[in-house]
Motif scaffolding. Structure first.
Motif, PDB file in Angstrom:
ATOM      1  N   THR A 177       0.801  -1.230   0.000  1.00 52.12           N
ATOM      2  CA  THR A 177       0.000   0.000   0.000  1.00 52.12           C
ATOM      3  C   THR A 177       0.831   1.277   0.000  1.00 52.12           C
ATOM      4  O   THR A 177       0.292   2.348  -0.225  1.00 52.12           O
ATOM      5  N   GLN A 178       2.101   1.180   0.275  1.00 47.53           N
ATOM      6  CA  GLN A 178       3.001   2.327   0.411  1.00 47.53           C
ATOM      7  C   GLN A 178       2.633   3.237   1.585  1.00 47.53           C
ATOM      8  O   GLN A 178       3.136   4.340   1.707  1.00 47.53           O
ATOM      9  N   ALA A 179       1.718   2.789   2.452  1.00 52.36           N
ATOM     10  CA  ALA A 179       1.379   3.552   3.656  1.00 52.36           C
ATOM     11  C   ALA A 179       2.549   3.475   4.632  1.00 52.36           C
ATOM     12  O   ALA A 179       3.238   2.453   4.728  1.00 52.36           O
ATOM     13  N   ALA A 180       2.793   4.549   5.362  1.00 50.55           N
ATOM     14  CA  ALA A 180       3.918   4.585   6.305  1.00 50.55           C
ATOM     15  C   ALA A 180       3.637   3.675   7.498  1.00 50.55           C
ATOM     16  O   ALA A 180       2.549   3.670   8.059  1.00 50.55           O
ATOM     17  N   MET A 181       4.626   2.879   7.867  1.00 48.76           N
ATOM     18  CA  MET A 181       4.567   1.990   9.023  1.00 48.76           C
ATOM     19  C   MET A 181       5.746   2.317   9.928  1.00 48.76           C
ATOM     20  O   MET A 181       6.810   2.678   9.449  1.00 48.76           O
ATOM     21  N   THR A 182       5.549   2.177  11.223  1.00 47.48           N
ATOM     22  CA  THR A 182       6.626   2.388  12.172  1.00 47.48           C
ATOM     23  C   THR A 182       7.086   1.029  12.680  1.00 47.48           C
ATOM     24  O   THR A 182       6.266   0.202  13.067  1.00 47.48           O
ATOM     25  N   ILE A 183       8.399   0.814  12.671  1.00 47.45           N
ATOM     26  CA  ILE A 183       8.964  -0.435  13.165  1.00 47.45           C
ATOM     27  C   ILE A 183       9.883  -0.112  14.335  1.00 47.45           C
ATOM     28  O   ILE A 183      10.863   0.615  14.191  1.00 47.45           O
ATOM     29  N   LYS A 184       9.523  -0.635  15.499  1.00 50.58           N
ATOM     30  CA  LYS A 184      10.331  -0.456  16.710  1.00 50.58           C
ATOM     31  C   LYS A 184      11.105  -1.742  16.924  1.00 50.58           C
ATOM     32  O   LYS A 184      10.522  -2.823  16.999  1.00 50.58           O
ATOM     33  N   THR A 185      12.424  -1.642  17.018  1.00 45.43           N
ATOM     34  CA  THR A 185      13.283  -2.808  17.156  1.00 45.43           C
ATOM     35  C   THR A 185      14.007  -2.754  18.491  1.00 45.43           C
ATOM     36  O   THR A 185      14.624  -1.742  18.825  1.00 45.43           O
ATOM     37  N   VAL A 186      13.914  -3.852  19.248  1.00 48.58           N
ATOM     38  CA  VAL A 186      14.554  -3.948  20.558  1.00 48.58           C
ATOM     39  C   VAL A 186      15.384  -5.214  20.586  1.00 48.58           C
ATOM     40  O   VAL A 186      14.942  -6.270  20.102  1.00 48.58           O
ATOM     41  N   GLU A 187      16.577  -5.133  21.163  1.00 53.13           N
ATOM     42  CA  GLU A 187      17.424  -6.317  21.276  1.00 53.13           C
ATOM     43  C   GLU A 187      16.763  -7.334  22.190  1.00 53.13           C
ATOM     44  O   GLU A 187      16.191  -6.978  23.227  1.00 53.13           O
ATOM     45  N   GLN A 246       1.837  -6.182  13.857  1.00 46.59           N
ATOM     46  CA  GLN A 246       2.569  -7.441  13.849  1.00 46.59           C
ATOM     47  C   GLN A 246       3.726  -7.382  14.828  1.00 46.59           C
ATOM     48  O   GLN A 246       4.307  -6.316  15.061  1.00 46.59           O
ATOM     49  N   VAL A 247       4.069  -8.538  15.398  1.00 46.87           N
ATOM     50  CA  VAL A 247       5.248  -8.679  16.249  1.00 46.87           C
ATOM     51  C   VAL A 247       6.116  -9.762  15.629  1.00 46.87           C
ATOM     52  O   VAL A 247       5.644 -10.877  15.386  1.00 46.87           O
ATOM     53  N   LEU A 248       7.361  -9.428  15.354  1.00 50.83           N
ATOM     54  CA  LEU A 248       8.305 -10.379  14.775  1.00 50.83           C
ATOM     55  C   LEU A 248       9.415 -10.611  15.796  1.00 50.83           C
ATOM     56  O   LEU A 248      10.033  -9.649  16.267  1.00 50.83           O
ATOM     57  N   VAL A 249       9.674 -11.875  16.128  1.00 46.38           N
ATOM     58  CA  VAL A 249      10.678 -12.209  17.133  1.00 46.38           C
ATOM     59  C   VAL A 249      11.719 -13.118  16.500  1.00 46.38           C
ATOM     60  O   VAL A 249      11.383 -14.130  15.886  1.00 46.38           O
ATOM     61  N   THR A 250      12.973 -12.735  16.642  1.00 49.81           N
ATOM     62  CA  THR A 250      14.088 -13.582  16.205  1.00 49.81           C
ATOM     63  C   THR A 250      14.938 -13.883  17.436  1.00 49.81           C
ATOM     64  O   THR A 250      14.641 -13.414  18.528  1.00 49.81           O
ATOM     65  N   SER A 251      15.990 -14.640  17.257  1.00 50.07           N
ATOM     66  CA  SER A 251      16.853 -14.961  18.395  1.00 50.07           C
ATOM     67  C   SER A 251      17.563 -13.719  18.937  1.00 50.07           C
ATOM     68  O   SER A 251      17.933 -13.676  20.103  1.00 50.07           O
ATOM     69  N   LYS A 252      17.713 -12.684  18.112  1.00 52.23           N
ATOM     70  CA  LYS A 252      18.446 -11.497  18.542  1.00 52.23           C
ATOM     71  C   LYS A 252      17.576 -10.247  18.693  1.00 52.23           C
ATOM     72  O   LYS A 252      17.914  -9.351  19.463  1.00 52.23           O
ATOM     73  N   TRP A 253      16.445 -10.161  18.001  1.00 53.34           N
ATOM     74  CA  TRP A 253      15.646  -8.942  17.981  1.00 53.34           C
ATOM     75  C   TRP A 253      14.157  -9.199  18.173  1.00 53.34           C
ATOM     76  O   TRP A 253      13.659 -10.260  17.820  1.00 53.34           O
ATOM     77  N   VAL A 254      13.453  -8.175  18.680  1.00 60.77           N
ATOM     78  CA  VAL A 254      11.994  -8.153  18.719  1.00 60.77           C
ATOM     79  C   VAL A 254      11.577  -6.911  17.933  1.00 60.77           C
ATOM     80  O   VAL A 254      12.048  -5.804  18.208  1.00 60.77           O
ATOM     81  N   HIS A 255      10.713  -7.084  16.924  1.00 61.29           N
ATOM     82  CA  HIS A 255      10.255  -5.985  16.073  1.00 61.29           C
ATOM     83  C   HIS A 255       8.753  -5.795  16.264  1.00 61.29           C
ATOM     84  O   HIS A 255       7.998  -6.753  16.133  1.00 61.29           O
ATOM     85  N   LEU A 256       8.336  -4.559  16.550  1.00 57.55           N
ATOM     86  CA  LEU A 256       6.919  -4.224  16.643  1.00 57.55           C
ATOM     87  C   LEU A 256       6.565  -3.373  15.443  1.00 57.55           C
ATOM     88  O   LEU A 256       7.155  -2.314  15.230  1.00 57.55           O
ATOM     89  N   VAL A 257       5.597  -3.808  14.661  1.00 52.72           N
ATOM     90  CA  VAL A 257       5.164  -3.078  13.472  1.00 52.72           C
ATOM     91  C   VAL A 257       3.837  -2.404  13.807  1.00 52.72           C
ATOM     92  O   VAL A 257       2.865  -3.077  14.130  1.00 52.72           O
ATOM     93  N   THR A 258       3.808  -1.076  13.750  1.00 50.27           N
ATOM     94  CA  THR A 258       2.609  -0.321  14.073  1.00 50.27           C
ATOM     95  C   THR A 258       2.282   0.662  12.949  1.00 50.27           C
ATOM     96  O   THR A 258       3.127   0.935  12.088  1.00 50.27           O
ATOM     97  N   GLU A 259       1.064   1.197  13.007  1.00 49.33           N
ATOM     98  CA  GLU A 259       0.734   2.252  12.056  1.00 49.33           C
ATOM     99  C   GLU A 259       1.533   3.488  12.414  1.00 49.33           C
ATOM    100  O   GLU A 259       1.920   3.682  13.560  1.00 49.33           O
TER     101      GLU A 259
END
Length: 66
Positions: free
Chosen positions: A11-21, A50-63
Motif C-alpha cells: 500500500t506504500q502507507a507509512a509503518m513504524t517499526i520499533k526494534t529492541v534487542e 505485527q510482532v516479529l521475534v528472532t533470536s536477537k531482535w523483537v520488532h513491533l510493526v505499528t501504524e
C-alpha cells in the motif's frame, strides 16, 4: 532500541517499526507493551499490526501517525 518509518510494500502507507534487542530485561518491558496494545483500542493509540521475534531482535510493526 531503534525506531524506523518505512512504507508498506503493498500500500506504500507509512509503518513504524520499533526494534529492541532480545535480551531478558527489555523483553519483559516489550511484552508488557505488547499485551497493553493488544487489549486496548482507542483512536489516539496507534494500532499494533505485527510482532516479529528472532533470536536477537523483537520488532513491533505499528501504524505511523505523523
Amino acid at each position: 532500541m531503534a525506531v524506523r518509518i518505512l512504507p508498506a510494500k503493498k500500500t506504500q502507507a507509512a509503518m513504524t517499526i520499533k526494534t529492541v534487542e532480545n535480551i531478558e530485561q527489555p523483553v519483559r518491558r516489550i511484552l508488557s507493551e505488547i499485551s497493553t496494545r493488544v487489549t486496548l483500542y482507542h483512536s489516539n493509540i496507534t494500532n499494533l499490526f505485527q510482532v516479529l521475534v528472532t533470536s536477537k531482535w523483537v520488532h513491533l510493526v505499528t501504524e505511523h501517525t505523523p
